[in-house]
Design an enzyme around this catalytic site. Structure first.
Site, PDB file in Angstrom:
ATOM      1  N   CYS A 116      10.302   1.282  -1.128  1.00 33.96           N
ATOM      2  CA  CYS A 116      10.308   2.584  -0.445  1.00 33.96           C
ATOM      3  C   CYS A 116      11.514   2.776   0.471  1.00 33.96           C
ATOM      4  CB  CYS A 116       9.034   2.760   0.374  1.00 33.96           C
ATOM      5  SG  CYS A 116       7.560   2.686  -0.631  1.00 33.96           S
ATOM      6  N   HIS A 256       9.280   7.330   6.788  1.00 40.50           N
ATOM      7  CA  HIS A 256       8.653   7.162   5.477  1.00 40.50           C
ATOM      8  C   HIS A 256       7.201   7.642   5.586  1.00 40.50           C
ATOM      9  CE1 HIS A 256       7.352   5.646   1.732  1.00 40.50           C
ATOM     10  NE2 HIS A 256       6.793   4.541   2.174  1.00 40.50           N
ATOM     11  N   ASN A 286       2.272   9.032  -0.498  1.00 37.73           N
ATOM     12  CA  ASN A 286       3.441   8.164  -0.382  1.00 37.73           C
ATOM     13  C   ASN A 286       4.257   8.257  -1.671  1.00 37.73           C
ATOM     14  OD1 ASN A 286       5.233   6.031  -0.407  1.00 37.73           O
ATOM     15  ND2 ASN A 286       3.755   4.499   0.277  1.00 37.73           N
TER      16      ASN A 286
HETATM   17  N1  ACO Z   1     -12.144   4.846  -0.538  1.00 34.07           N
HETATM   18  C1  ACO Z   1     -13.158   4.280   0.130  1.00 34.07           C
HETATM   19  N2  ACO Z   1     -13.128   3.029   0.626  1.00 34.07           N
HETATM   20  C2  ACO Z   1     -11.988   2.330   0.434  1.00 34.07           C
HETATM   21  C3  ACO Z   1     -10.878   2.856  -0.248  1.00 34.07           C
HETATM   22  C4  ACO Z   1     -10.986   4.164  -0.751  1.00 34.07           C
HETATM   23  N3  ACO Z   1      -9.975   4.770  -1.420  1.00 34.07           N
HETATM   24  N4  ACO Z   1      -9.906   1.926  -0.274  1.00 34.07           N
HETATM   25  C5  ACO Z   1     -10.384   0.848   0.382  1.00 34.07           C
HETATM   26  N5  ACO Z   1     -11.640   1.083   0.813  1.00 34.07           N
HETATM   27  C6  ACO Z   1     -12.528   0.211   1.570  1.00 34.07           C
HETATM   28  C7  ACO Z   1     -12.138  -1.243   1.464  1.00 34.07           C
HETATM   29  O1  ACO Z   1     -12.713  -1.814   0.301  1.00 34.07           O
HETATM   30  C8  ACO Z   1     -12.720  -1.829   2.727  1.00 34.07           C
HETATM   31  O2  ACO Z   1     -14.090  -2.084   2.529  1.00 34.07           O
HETATM   32  P1  ACO Z   1     -14.737  -3.442   3.116  1.00 34.07           P
HETATM   33  O3  ACO Z   1     -14.523  -3.352   4.602  1.00 34.07           O
HETATM   34  O4  ACO Z   1     -16.127  -3.336   2.655  1.00 34.07           O
HETATM   35  O5  ACO Z   1     -13.936  -4.543   2.483  1.00 34.07           O
HETATM   36  C9  ACO Z   1     -12.634  -0.672   3.739  1.00 34.07           C
HETATM   37  O6  ACO Z   1     -12.419   0.519   2.952  1.00 34.07           O
HETATM   38  C10 ACO Z   1     -11.512  -0.832   4.745  1.00 34.07           C
HETATM   39  O7  ACO Z   1     -10.340  -1.251   4.055  1.00 34.07           O
HETATM   40  P2  ACO Z   1      -9.009  -1.587   4.823  1.00 34.07           P
HETATM   41  O8  ACO Z   1      -8.022  -2.058   3.807  1.00 34.07           O
HETATM   42  O9  ACO Z   1      -9.271  -2.414   6.029  1.00 34.07           O
HETATM   43  O10 ACO Z   1      -8.638  -0.127   5.325  1.00 34.07           O
HETATM   44  P3  ACO Z   1      -7.415   0.317   6.206  1.00 34.07           P
HETATM   45  O11 ACO Z   1      -7.892   1.049   7.398  1.00 34.07           O
HETATM   46  O12 ACO Z   1      -6.444  -0.813   6.406  1.00 34.07           O
HETATM   47  O13 ACO Z   1      -6.722   1.388   5.269  1.00 34.07           O
HETATM   48  C11 ACO Z   1      -4.860   1.566   3.773  1.00 34.07           C
HETATM   49  C12 ACO Z   1      -6.259   1.000   4.002  1.00 34.07           C
HETATM   50  C13 ACO Z   1      -4.950   3.062   3.805  1.00 34.07           C
HETATM   51  C14 ACO Z   1      -4.358   1.075   2.436  1.00 34.07           C
HETATM   52  C15 ACO Z   1      -3.940   1.067   4.906  1.00 34.07           C
HETATM   53  O14 ACO Z   1      -4.082  -0.326   5.045  1.00 34.07           O
HETATM   54  C16 ACO Z   1      -2.508   1.393   4.655  1.00 34.07           C
HETATM   55  O15 ACO Z   1      -2.110   2.537   4.678  1.00 34.07           O
HETATM   56  N6  ACO Z   1      -1.643   0.370   4.505  1.00 34.07           N
HETATM   57  C17 ACO Z   1      -0.229   0.543   4.303  1.00 34.07           C
HETATM   58  C18 ACO Z   1       0.021   0.813   2.878  1.00 34.07           C
HETATM   59  C19 ACO Z   1       1.438   1.238   2.621  1.00 34.07           C
HETATM   60  O16 ACO Z   1       2.067   1.877   3.415  1.00 34.07           O
HETATM   61  N7  ACO Z   1       1.911   0.863   1.447  1.00 34.07           N
HETATM   62  C20 ACO Z   1       3.128   1.321   0.928  1.00 34.07           C
HETATM   63  C21 ACO Z   1       4.276   0.500   1.332  1.00 34.07           C
HETATM   64  S1  ACO Z   1       5.708   1.238   0.777  1.00 34.07           S
HETATM   65  C22 ACO Z   1       6.118   0.761  -0.840  1.00 34.07           C
HETATM   66  O17 ACO Z   1       6.997  -0.027  -1.013  1.00 34.07           O
HETATM   67  C23 ACO Z   1       5.325   1.363  -2.007  1.00 34.07           C
END
Ligand code: ACO
Length: 330
Positions: A116, A256, A286
Site C-alpha cells: 500500500c 492511507h 482500502n
Molecule cells: N464481521 C464480523 N466479525 C468479524 C469480521 C467481520 N467482517 N472480521 C473479523 N471478525 C471477528 C473476529 O473473528 C474476532 O472474533 P473473535 O474475537 O471471536 O475472535 C472479532 O471480530 C474481533 O476481531 P479483531 O481482529 O480483533 O478486530 P479488530 O478490531 O482488530 O478489527 C480489522 C479487525 C478491521 C481487520 C483491524 O484489525 C484492521 O483494520 N487492521 C488493519 C488492517 C489493514 O490496514 N490492512 C491493510 C494493510 S495495507 C496493505 O498492504 C494491503
C-alpha cells in the site's frame, strides 16, 4: 537568490470502477454485519472492477486524466512508474502495459512494489529522478485490483478492500512550491503479517496452493493495526522535521485509507483535529496503492487544498513498509 531544483505534482487523475459493493451485499456473502464493518473500519461501500478490467486498465484511465490536467503529452514522458501489489501478471511490468497504451514512446517503465506504500515510494523515486536532472516529466500511478486476490469467503479481509487507481504527473519546480521532504521506511521482520504466499519463486502456483487458498491475501489484522497506529504519527513527525516545519503547520493530512480508527488514533497521538485529515474510506475501503493518490485527487477537487497549503501524505502497508511526503501545494 538561486533557488534549488525540486519537483511538484502538475496534474492528478483517478479512476474508480462503476460497481459499488455495499456492506449489505457482504452480509449476504459472509457472516458479518453492516454495523460490525462500520464500527470497526468506517467502511460503508467499496468499488469492484468489472470482470474484464485489470490493474493496467484502471491505471491508464487515471493516467490519462492526470496527463490532461498537467498539459503533458504522453510522448513527452521520460518515465512511467506504477505502484501496485496486484499487477496484471508477474511480468511484463504493469508499467510497460500502461506505457504502451498511453503511447509514452520515450519513457522507461517499471513497477514499484511496496504494497500500500507503493504510490508514495514511486513519488519519491520520481522526485529523485527530476531533482537529479535525469527526467523532466514522470508519471506515477498507484493502482490495485485487490478484489482479484481477496478470498471472498474470509470475512476478516474481504470487507476491507476495494479497487481503484490514482495518478500524478511529476515535473521540475523552483523549490517555492512542490515536494519538500520524504521518509521511506521498511521493517522486513514484519513481512509475515501481510502476505500473498503463492505464485512466486518460493511457492509456485499449483493445485495444492490453490486448494490451500495461498493465492489470496493473508493478514494478521490486529498486528497490522497496531503497526499502522504507531507508524503513521511517527512518519508524519519525521517528514515535518526533515522539512523544518511543525506538525501543527500542516494544513491537510492525506493518509492511507485502511481504517478510520487508524486515522483517528493518528490524529489523537499528534494532537491534531480530525478535520485536518482527509477521509474517504467510507466510500472506497482500502484500495492499497491507489488510496493516497485517490484521496489527494478528491481533496483537491473538493477545494480542501489551496495554493500554498502544506500537505502531508502518509502510507503504510505489507512489507512492512511506510512512506511519507510533505509538499507545498501549487
Ligand atoms: N464481521 C464480523 N466479525 C468479524 C469480521 C467481520 N467482517 N472480521 C473479523 N471478525 C471477528 C473476529 O473473528 C474476532 O472474533 P473473535 O474475537 O471471536 O475472535 C472479532 O471480530 C474481533 O476481531 P479483531 O481482529 O480483533 O478486530 P479488530 O478490531 O482488530 O478489527 C480489522 C479487525 C478491521 C481487520 C483491524 O484489525 C484492521 O483494520 N487492521 C488493519 C488492517 C489493514 O490496514 N490492512 C491493510 C494493510 S495495507 C496493505 O498492504 C494491503
Amino acid at each position: 537568490m538561486r533557488r534549488h531544483r525540486s519537483s511538484k505534482i502538475a496534474g492528478l487523475g483517478r479512476y474508480v470502477p462503476r460497481r459499488v459493493v455495499t456492506n449489505a451485499e457482504l452480509e449476504r456473502l459472509v457472516d458479518t454485519t453492516d454495523e460490525w464493518i462500520t464500527v470497526r473500519t468506517g467502511i460503508k461501500e467499496r468499488r469492484v472492477a468489472a470482470p474484464e478490467e485489470a490493474t493496467s486498465d484502471m491505471a491508464v484511465e487515471a493516467a490519462q486524466e492526470a496527463l490532461e490536467q498537467a498539459g503533458v503529452d504522453p510522448a513527452e514522458l521520460d518515465l512511467v512508474l506504477v505502484g501496485t501489489a496486484s499487477p496484471d501478471m508477474i511480468f511484463p511490468a504493469t508499467a510497460c502495459l500502461v506505457q504502451e497504451r498511453l503511447g509514452a514512446k520515450r519513457a522507461g517503465a517499471a513497477d514499484v512494489s511496496a504494497a500500500c506504500s507503493s504510490f508514495v515510494y514511486g513519488l519519491a523515486l520520481a522526485h529523485a529522478q527530476v531533482v537529479a536532472g535525469l527526467a523532466e516529466r514522470v508519471l506515477v500511478v498507484g493502482a490495485d485490483t485487490l478484489s482479484r486476490i481477496t478470498n471472498w469467503k474470509d470475512r476478516s479481509t474481504c470487507v476491507l478492500f476495494g479497487d481503484s487507481a490514482g495518478a500524478a504527473v511529476v515535473v521540475p519546480s523552483d523549490g517555492q512550491r512542490g515536494i519538500l521532504s520524504f521518509w521511506l521506511g521498511a521493517d522486513g521482520g514484519g513481512g509475515p503479517l501481510l502476505t500473498l504466499p503463492a505464485g512466486g519463486s518460493r511457492l509456485p502456483a499449483s493445485y495444492e496452493t490453490v486448494e490451500r487458498g495461498q493465492h489470496y491475501i493473508h493478514m494478521n489484522g490486529r498486528e497490522v493495526f497496531k503497526f499502522a497506529s504507531r507508524i503513521i504519527p511517527r512518519a508524519i513527525e519525521e517528514v515535518c522535521e526533515r522539512a523544518g516545519v511543525s506538525v501543527a503547520e500542516v494544513d491537510l493530512f492525506v493518509p492511507h485509507q485502511a481504517n478510520v480508527r487508524i486515522i483517528q488514533s493518528a490524529a489523537e497521538r499528534l494532537g491534531q483535529p480530525m478535520e485536518k485529515f482527509y477521509v474517504n474510506v467510507q466510500r472506497y475501503g482500502n484500495t492499497s496503492s491507489a488510496s493516497v493518490p485517490v484521496a489527494l485527487y478528491e481533496a483537491v477537487a473538493e477545494g480542501r487544498v489551496r495554493d500554498g497549503d502544506l500537505v502531508a501524505l502518509v502510507a503504510f502497508g505489507g512489507g512492512l513498509t511506510w512512506a511519507s511526503c510533505l509538499l507545498r501545494w501549487g
